[in-house]
Design a protein around this motif. Sequence first.
Motif, PDB file in Angstrom:
ATOM      1  N   THR A  60       0.849  -1.191   0.000  1.00 53.58           N
ATOM      2  CA  THR A  60       0.000   0.000   0.000  1.00 53.58           C
ATOM      3  C   THR A  60       0.883   1.239   0.000  1.00 53.58           C
ATOM      4  O   THR A  60       2.029   1.201   0.453  1.00 53.58           O
ATOM      5  N   LYS A  64       0.427  10.737   0.101  1.00 58.11           N
ATOM      6  CA  LYS A  64      -0.726  11.397  -0.520  1.00 58.11           C
ATOM      7  C   LYS A  64      -0.415  11.900  -1.927  1.00 58.11           C
ATOM      8  O   LYS A  64      -1.311  12.057  -2.747  1.00 58.11           O
ATOM      9  N   THR A  66       1.553  10.392  -4.237  1.00 61.04           N
ATOM     10  CA  THR A  66       1.645   9.345  -5.262  1.00 61.04           C
ATOM     11  C   THR A  66       0.507   8.329  -5.236  1.00 61.04           C
ATOM     12  O   THR A  66       0.316   7.613  -6.219  1.00 61.04           O
ATOM     13  N   GLN A  67      -0.250   8.272  -4.144  1.00 66.50           N
ATOM     14  CA  GLN A  67      -1.208   7.174  -3.996  1.00 66.50           C
ATOM     15  C   GLN A  67      -2.345   7.202  -5.007  1.00 66.50           C
ATOM     16  O   GLN A  67      -2.961   6.165  -5.260  1.00 66.50           O
ATOM     17  N   ASP A  68      -2.632   8.360  -5.595  1.00 62.20           N
ATOM     18  CA  ASP A  68      -3.682   8.410  -6.609  1.00 62.20           C
ATOM     19  C   ASP A  68      -3.118   8.495  -8.032  1.00 62.20           C
ATOM     20  O   ASP A  68      -3.867   8.662  -9.001  1.00 62.20           O
ATOM     21  N   LYS A  69      -1.805   8.351  -8.153  1.00 59.56           N
ATOM     22  CA  LYS A  69      -1.168   8.447  -9.462  1.00 59.56           C
ATOM     23  C   LYS A  69      -1.026   7.083 -10.138  1.00 59.56           C
ATOM     24  O   LYS A  69      -0.834   6.987 -11.353  1.00 59.56           O
ATOM     25  N   ASN A  71      -2.143   2.602  -9.889  1.00 55.86           N
ATOM     26  CA  ASN A  71      -2.919   1.517  -9.301  1.00 55.86           C
ATOM     27  C   ASN A  71      -1.947   0.461  -8.786  1.00 55.86           C
ATOM     28  O   ASN A  71      -1.191  -0.123  -9.573  1.00 55.86           O
TER      29      ASN A  71
END
Length: 306
Positions: A60, A64, A66-69, A71
Amino acid sequence: MTTICKNSKPLSFGDSDQSTFQTCNFLVNILGNMYAQWKAAGKPTQSEFSWGSGQKYKPTDACKITQDKFNVSDFTFGTLIWSTFKNLGKPYAEPFGSIITHKDGRIFLAFRGSKSTIDFIVDSEFVPVTYNAPTPNAPSDIQVETGWYKVYNGLLADLREQLQPYGGKGNNIIITGHSLGSTLATLAVPEAIANTMEVYHYNSASPMVGLQSFVDYYNSLTINGSSPGILKQTYRLVNVVDTVPNVPNNLQKQPPKYTYVPVGTQISFNADYGAEKKNHNPCCSYAYALWNAEKPCNPDYDTCTG
């Protein structure tokens, strides 16, 4: 106290690939969070900590930025690469890296940075030792930093076992890390080349691993026929106010007794947050700069997680 960033200097990628740097940073952030999971679980043994794709503890991203950049499900994370080593007679065992494959076939080898007390201790063990090169016809007088080589030798058996299925097939591999992880990545480059792989090396906040003898050997790996595989590119991302990339030279009396030299082409930016820990952060400093190259100062540092 509100963090204020100053002295901003844009990040110019030069001949390096921005998207490769971004992907590498994302993977390093996941490996950093892996350590947090391991610590929260009570630091179980290697056999007890099943981390990776489809395992009990799953990869995981807590950053914040990179986490939505990306899958996470687009990547398959292999068995963790652990280092077992001794320092002052006391044994240590920690998870550091993973071989990761993307759904498009790209292969990555990523290592996390310093997290534990012992990690920071080995960072300061700057007296050089002899390095044993894995490629044929290498010089015998190559010198590298003691602490990082100690950790690297502790994971070498794991690394060799996990690289073996990819060797002999002309595979490309992208090797990366942050801070201590970058030193492990640098030391792993010749091992991948010995496995006949074509290597692209993208590191961030990397200290200097070896003396000029190591750099000369490392550079020789870019020549066709000098070894089974070949080194194609090495890029070193540096926040110029981060002091870690100047280790070990800046840990010694000046001028340093042992002069360490960086490898690769430096890609620089300037984002001064007024504290070393903040300047060095792989998420809130380095990741932010990679996605905001023209203005690499993070105005929301205090709300950043990573």
